[in-house]
Motif scaffolding. Structure first.
Motif, PDB file in Angstrom:
ATOM      1  N   GLU A 556       0.805  -1.192   0.103  1.00 17.51           N
ATOM      2  CA  GLU A 556      -0.022  -0.033  -0.104  1.00 17.51           C
ATOM      3  C   GLU A 556       0.934   1.204  -0.156  1.00 17.51           C
ATOM      4  OE1 GLU A 556      -3.239   2.178   2.977  1.00 17.51           O
ATOM      5  OE2 GLU A 556      -3.005   0.087   2.918  1.00 17.51           O
ATOM      6  N   ASN A 557       0.766   2.188  -0.760  1.00 14.91           N
ATOM      7  CA  ASN A 557       1.346   3.499  -1.249  1.00 14.91           C
ATOM      8  C   ASN A 557       0.998   4.224   0.275  1.00 14.91           C
ATOM      9  OD1 ASN A 557       2.304   5.760  -1.994  1.00 14.91           O
ATOM     10  ND2 ASN A 557       1.666   5.849  -3.905  1.00 14.91           N
ATOM     11  N   GLY A 558       1.954   4.848   0.752  1.00 12.91           N
ATOM     12  CA  GLY A 558       1.784   5.645   2.077  1.00 12.91           C
ATOM     13  C   GLY A 558       1.788   4.881   3.276  1.00 12.91           C
ATOM     14  N   LYS A 559       1.973   3.576   2.990  1.00 14.03           N
ATOM     15  CA  LYS A 559       1.916   2.648   4.393  1.00 14.03           C
ATOM     16  C   LYS A 559       3.056   1.664   4.416  1.00 14.03           C
ATOM     17  CE  LYS A 559      -0.872  -0.845   7.063  1.00 14.03           C
ATOM     18  NZ  LYS A 559      -1.920  -1.424   6.707  1.00 14.03           N
ATOM     19  N   ASP A 560       3.066   0.711   3.291  1.00 16.14           N
ATOM     20  CA  ASP A 560       4.108  -0.089   3.185  1.00 16.14           C
ATOM     21  C   ASP A 560       5.363   0.594   2.284  1.00 16.14           C
ATOM     22  OD1 ASP A 560       2.576  -2.266   4.277  1.00 16.14           O
ATOM     23  OD2 ASP A 560       1.465  -2.157   2.558  1.00 16.14           O
ATOM     24  N   PHE A 561       5.052   1.291   1.037  1.00 16.06           N
ATOM     25  CA  PHE A 561       5.959   2.008   0.395  1.00 16.06           C
ATOM     26  C   PHE A 561       5.805   3.334   0.100  1.00 16.06           C
ATOM     27  CE2 PHE A 561       2.874   0.845  -2.943  1.00 16.06           C
ATOM     28  CZ  PHE A 561       2.999   2.015  -3.689  1.00 16.06           C
ATOM     29  N   PHE A 562       7.037   4.218  -0.113  1.00 17.87           N
ATOM     30  CA  PHE A 562       6.951   5.678  -0.208  1.00 17.87           C
ATOM     31  C   PHE A 562       7.839   6.055  -1.306  1.00 17.87           C
ATOM     32  CE2 PHE A 562       6.158   4.593   4.213  1.00 17.87           C
ATOM     33  CZ  PHE A 562       5.045   5.654   4.611  1.00 17.87           C
ATOM     34  N   VAL A 563       7.143   6.870  -2.244  1.00 25.90           N
ATOM     35  CA  VAL A 563       7.953   7.620  -3.342  1.00 25.90           C
ATOM     36  C   VAL A 563       8.859   8.476  -2.847  1.00 25.90           C
ATOM     37  CG1 VAL A 563       7.794   8.810  -5.284  1.00 25.90           C
ATOM     38  CG2 VAL A 563       5.712   7.451  -4.717  1.00 25.90           C
TER      39      VAL A 563
END
Length: 576
Positions: A556-563
């Motif tokens: 999940e973007n913003g939870k598990d991974f970050f740009v």
């Protein structure tokens, strides 16, 4: 080209002025001119906004590149007449003033393409004051008749007077073969209505730094509104430069739209320049997101007689950010790969090789993996005929923000924002200078405020990303995984994090060399992770599919991974 003539109506104290204008308008009607009716009234009762709207209604039939005979004075005063002329000129229209009475409107008279006095006295007055744009034909003796309130002696002569002026003004404003004129092309696709300001600001920066005459050639599709078209014309017309518009059919590029999904389709328009401008031998092409801080004449004088293109090496090749196409064309030297945002195009030599658009589309059909479509095509097609020029002609702003010595000075560069934006909370001087220039364009009322809002939103987004990261970072034994090549940006992120021996990078096709800091594994390795992990992803990785790939794996973007670009400062390559 339509031809218009103004004419006054309403309660007019100066009946002689009304008679003069009506007679010229009647003769013009017989010649097929369109009328712009002007009502005489007390203009002081109008606010500036009301007055502006009133004049917009008067010129509503005006199209770009039309010809307008403005009969002066209108009887509504200098401010009214000045606003009328400026609004007409903003349409890139040619203005011929039919002067019926002596007026001391120096700005208005000097801005006209032609002044036509309607009496001997006015003719003498204009010559005495050294106006250089007064109509004169040596072979014709126009007769002014003092017995008829200074009008030309007959309806026949009035028509002849108007016809000869139309013939003179129908000639091209700029001679394409004039070596003293610099020709500059832009491609413009403006689906939101807020992209034209970038072209306008680039034009303004060019005008600010050269004394040479410039003709801007703007290739656009049907997304360009009449209002933005008018404003682009206004930028050039303020100083007597010229702008030409070329409408590109949507069907022309239908089969390459899928490959242009990340980029504006307007970038492909440059490939049509050789065919659209058959009488030009060369042109400078510029991306919309440039700021020209030097005299463009120097670039125009670059010798490309023996080449098809002159360009600057792409700065991204220093940072392993080169195009995917170089993985296929392995014989192409990376040090020769150029950025297509600033080009000097020898149109004659290009046409000798064939139709440029057909060649580019053919290349893209055979190279679907290309991630920089038109740029890749130009590099491969013209590898043997591209002159690499000094890097100062195309400096990426995002890279200059790294360098302390570049932040507080403006050098003689063409600054290229290259998919970035000016940052109003920046210490980098080019950001502020760009903003100041934008403030002097016709878009200043809206776009300058819009830039402030965008900058604040960017700051808020970066803060939000850190707030979301904190819970994951605080978990015991969390492992750091990085998705992408080890670019300068990723290495900057390493400095903020205490790396462990268990941390690694991922890519669909692992890429690792002894110079890399972290090992690289296959993307599938993420499926095997059982403990807490946090993923930092370069959004352009794996041909811009990185975020989609992670989401398909259940992250999940913003939870598990970050740009990465959303959390690292713009000074080091993060999003502006």
């Amino acid at each position: 080209m339509n031809v218009h003539i103004t004419n006054i109506y309403g309660f007019i104290q100066d009946q002689d002025l009304r008679k003069k204008q009506n007679q010229f308008a009647d003769a013009a009607h017989a010649l097929g001119f369109m009328e712009m009716g002007i009502f005489n009234f007390d203009v002081s009762t109008d606010t500036e906004n009301e007055l502006s709207k009133r004049i917009d209604g008067i010129i509503s039939s005006l199209q770009f590149n039309d010809l307008v005979f403005v009969q002066l004075p209108t009887g509504n005063g200098e401010h009214y007449d000045n606003l009328l002329i400026n609004k007409i000129k903003a349409y890139n229209a040619k203005v011929c003033i039919l002067l019926h009475e002596q007026i001391e409107y120096d700005y208005i008279l000097n801005s006209a393409d032609l002044i036509m006095p309607t009496s001997n006295e006015l003719n003498a007055y204009l010559k005495e004051h050294n106006y250089t744009n007064v109509f004169y034909k040596k072979s014709i003796n126009y007769e002014f008749n003092s017995n008829c309130s200074g009008l030309l002696s007959s309806d026949f002569y009035i028509k002849k007077y108007l016809i000869d002026a139309v013939d003179q003004l129908s000639q091209p404003v700029l001679d394409e073969q004039n070596e003293n004129i610099i020709h500059i092309g832009f491609g413009l696709h403006d689906k939101t209505g807020h992209y034209s300001v970038w072209v306008g600001t680039a034009m303004q920066s060019i005008i600010d730094h050269t004394d040479s005459r410039v003709c801007f050639h703007i290739l656009h599709d049907d997304t360009l509104s009449n209002e933005n078209k008018r404003k682009l014309g206004q930028v050039a017309n303020r100083v007597g430069d010229n702008v030409e518009f070329y409408l590109i059919s949507n069907e022309v590029l239908e089969n390459v739209k899928s490959q242009m999904s990340r980029y504006t389709i307007g970038a492909m328009f440059r490939c049509m320049l050789p065919e659209l401008l058959p009488h030009l031998e060369k042109i400078i092409y510029l991306d919309a997101d440039v700021y020209v801080n030097r005299d463009i004449l120097e670039l125009w004088n670059v010798d490309v007689n023996d080449y098809c293109l002159a360009a600057v090496k792409d700065e991204g090749t220093h940072d392993n950010s080169y195009s995917n196409i170089l993985n296929k064309y392995t014989d192409f030297p990376k040090e020769k790969y150029f950025n297509s945002g600033v080009l000097v195009m020898n149109l004659k030599n290009i046409k000798a090789r064939g139709n440029l658009m057909d060649m580019v589309i053919g290349f893209l059909d055979e190279n679907l993996e290309s991630n920089l479509p038109d740029q890749d095509a130009l590099n491969i097609l013209f590898e043997d005929s591209t002159k690499l020029i000094d890097t100062t002609w195309n400096r990426f702003v995002s890279y200059l923000r790294y360098e302390e010595k570049e932040k507080t000075v403006m050098n003689d560069y063409v600054y290229h924002f290259a998919a970035s934006f000016p940052v109003l909370y920046s210490e980098c001087k080019v950001d502020i200078e760009y903003y100041k220039t934008m403030c002097r364009t016709p878009w200043s009322d809206y776009e300058t405020g819009n830039q402030i809002i965008r900058s604040v939103e960017s700051l808020n987004d970066r803060i939000s990303q850190f707030e979301k990261m904190l819970p994951r970072l605080s978990e015991s034994g969390v492992k750091h995984i990085f998705y992408g090549h080890e670019t300068k940006l990723l290495k900057k992120l390493y400095e903020y994090i205490t790396l462990s021996e268990n941390d690694y990078r991922v890519l669909k096709n692992p890429d690792y060399s002894f110079e890399d800091i972290l090992p690289c594994k296959s993307l599938g390795a993420l499926k095997q992770e059982e403990g807490p992990i946090i993923i930092y992803v370069l959004c352009e990785s794996d041909n811009n599919t990185a975020i989609k790939n992670l989401e398909e794996l259940g992250f999940e973007n913003g939870k598990d991974f970050f740009v990465v670009q959303r959390i690292v400062s713009f000074y080091y390559g993060g999003f502006a």
